[in-house]
Design a protein around this motif. Sequence first.
Motif, PDB file in Angstrom:
ATOM      1  N   LYS A   1      -0.209  71.605  42.804  1.00 48.95           N
ATOM      2  CA  LYS A   1       1.099  72.229  42.578  1.00 48.95           C
ATOM      3  C   LYS A   1       1.057  73.746  42.649  1.00 48.95           C
ATOM      4  O   LYS A   1       1.922  74.365  43.260  1.00 48.95           O
ATOM      5  CB  LYS A   1       1.659  71.790  41.225  1.00 48.95           C
ATOM      6  N   THR A   2       0.076  74.374  42.019  1.00 54.07           N
ATOM      7  CA  THR A   2       0.022  75.834  41.965  1.00 54.07           C
ATOM      8  C   THR A   2      -0.784  76.438  43.110  1.00 54.07           C
ATOM      9  O   THR A   2      -1.179  77.600  43.055  1.00 54.07           O
ATOM     10  CB  THR A   2      -0.564  76.285  40.617  1.00 54.07           C
ATOM     11  N   ASN A   3      -1.016  75.642  44.156  1.00 55.13           N
ATOM     12  CA  ASN A   3      -1.702  76.117  45.356  1.00 55.13           C
ATOM     13  C   ASN A   3      -3.082  76.694  45.035  1.00 55.13           C
ATOM     14  O   ASN A   3      -3.481  77.731  45.565  1.00 55.13           O
ATOM     15  CB  ASN A   3      -0.848  77.163  46.081  1.00 55.13           C
ATOM     16  N   ARG A   4      -3.796  76.008  44.149  1.00 55.54           N
ATOM     17  CA  ARG A   4      -5.154  76.378  43.790  1.00 55.54           C
ATOM     18  C   ARG A   4      -6.040  75.143  43.860  1.00 55.54           C
ATOM     19  O   ARG A   4      -5.571  74.025  43.724  1.00 55.54           O
ATOM     20  CB  ARG A   4      -5.224  76.945  42.359  1.00 55.54           C
ATOM     21  N   THR A   5      -7.326  75.379  44.093  1.00 52.60           N
ATOM     22  CA  THR A   5      -8.278  74.278  44.006  1.00 52.60           C
ATOM     23  C   THR A   5      -8.369  73.797  42.559  1.00 52.60           C
ATOM     24  O   THR A   5      -8.397  74.606  41.637  1.00 52.60           O
ATOM     25  CB  THR A   5      -9.670  74.741  44.481  1.00 52.60           C
TER      26      THR A   5
ATOM     27  N   GLN B   1     -12.859  78.107  40.145  1.00 53.70           N
ATOM     28  CA  GLN B   1     -12.386  77.000  40.963  1.00 53.70           C
ATOM     29  C   GLN B   1     -13.448  75.919  41.121  1.00 53.70           C
ATOM     30  O   GLN B   1     -13.141  74.815  41.542  1.00 53.70           O
ATOM     31  CB  GLN B   1     -11.938  77.518  42.331  1.00 53.70           C
TER      32      GLN B   1
ATOM     33  N   PRO C   1      -6.147  73.237  47.563  1.00 52.70           N
ATOM     34  CA  PRO C   1      -4.932  73.981  47.201  1.00 52.70           C
ATOM     35  C   PRO C   1      -3.652  73.407  47.796  1.00 52.70           C
ATOM     36  O   PRO C   1      -2.615  73.384  47.131  1.00 52.70           O
ATOM     37  CB  PRO C   1      -5.210  75.396  47.741  1.00 52.70           C
ATOM     38  N   ALA C   2      -3.718  72.935  49.044  1.00 55.41           N
ATOM     39  CA  ALA C   2      -2.510  72.417  49.690  1.00 55.41           C
ATOM     40  C   ALA C   2      -1.961  71.183  48.999  1.00 55.41           C
ATOM     41  O   ALA C   2      -0.781  70.843  49.171  1.00 55.41           O
ATOM     42  CB  ALA C   2      -2.804  72.101  51.161  1.00 55.41           C
ATOM     43  N   GLU C   3      -2.784  70.509  48.188  1.00 56.00           N
ATOM     44  CA  GLU C   3      -2.370  69.276  47.519  1.00 56.00           C
ATOM     45  C   GLU C   3      -2.109  69.474  46.030  1.00 56.00           C
ATOM     46  O   GLU C   3      -1.742  68.520  45.343  1.00 56.00           O
ATOM     47  CB  GLU C   3      -3.441  68.195  47.705  1.00 56.00           C
TER      48      GLU C   3
END
Length: 284
Positions: free
Chosen positions: A146-150, A252, A142-144
């Motif tokens: 754009k939408t903070n999702r896996t 996910q 998620p940190a990488e």
Amino acid sequence: MDLLLPHIGSMALADVCNDSLQAFVDERLDEDEVKPSTVNRTLEVARTILNRAARLWRSNGKPWLATAPLIEMLDENAARRQPYPITWQEQASLMRRLPEHLQNMVLFDLNTGARDANVCRLRWEWERPVPDLGRSVFVIPPAEFKTNRTHVLILNDVAWKIVQSCRGMHPQFVFVYRRERVKNHHLAPEMAYRPIATMNNTGFQNARAGAGLERMRVHDLRHTFAQRLRDAGVSEEDRALLLGHAIEGMPQHYATATIARLVEMANKVKETFDRTTLLRVVNG
């Protein structure tokens, strides 16, 4: 400030003005998914510093600047640039003008729809083998994303072949570059492999100009993948899974059967014909 320094870091404070920031503005707007509001946040920092230099900060009782220059903000309500998916002919023209390391990255993007940052920072530690399929996927945290999702990045046959060719070059990053020797080829290269900050570098811009594709941006590689999926009749749900679009209830992690179906769908881009000319006419 880190973004501004390459453009104005060597200037005297009194020389910083709206015109001197134009190169920064042009470069940022040329980057993947950067909007006028994003650029304005940086321009606001420059404007605040200049205002304080004129009104607050002093040396020997005198302000650092006699007056603060006008720093104009961009129009955030301006019409967004239309997507520019490229044709197969344009792809061929672009590819033969790219340096080899960018050829791999651009072709990978055209076959996965990954964003620029996710291609450039793709890490081996994110790779997850799928033994039943004889290949892997990459699970972007998620940190990488754009939408903070896996996001599970699916590799079709072309993308998988590119990943295989990159193995062993760097312990951390999939896509890397080093300057090779132009003489004394019997000696080891002077530089080690290193990651690339963005595909939108001088090599890409020169190749784009040489192919007559000045309107195309790096993000249009993603648009091209999406357009080819539509042309191939891939369902909206599967396109969303492949591109990582946020849809309520989207899983996910995928079962092997789901990954197999998505690989099959991603491979359909190779079967499409050029239909983007009509799309450009419709979009103006």
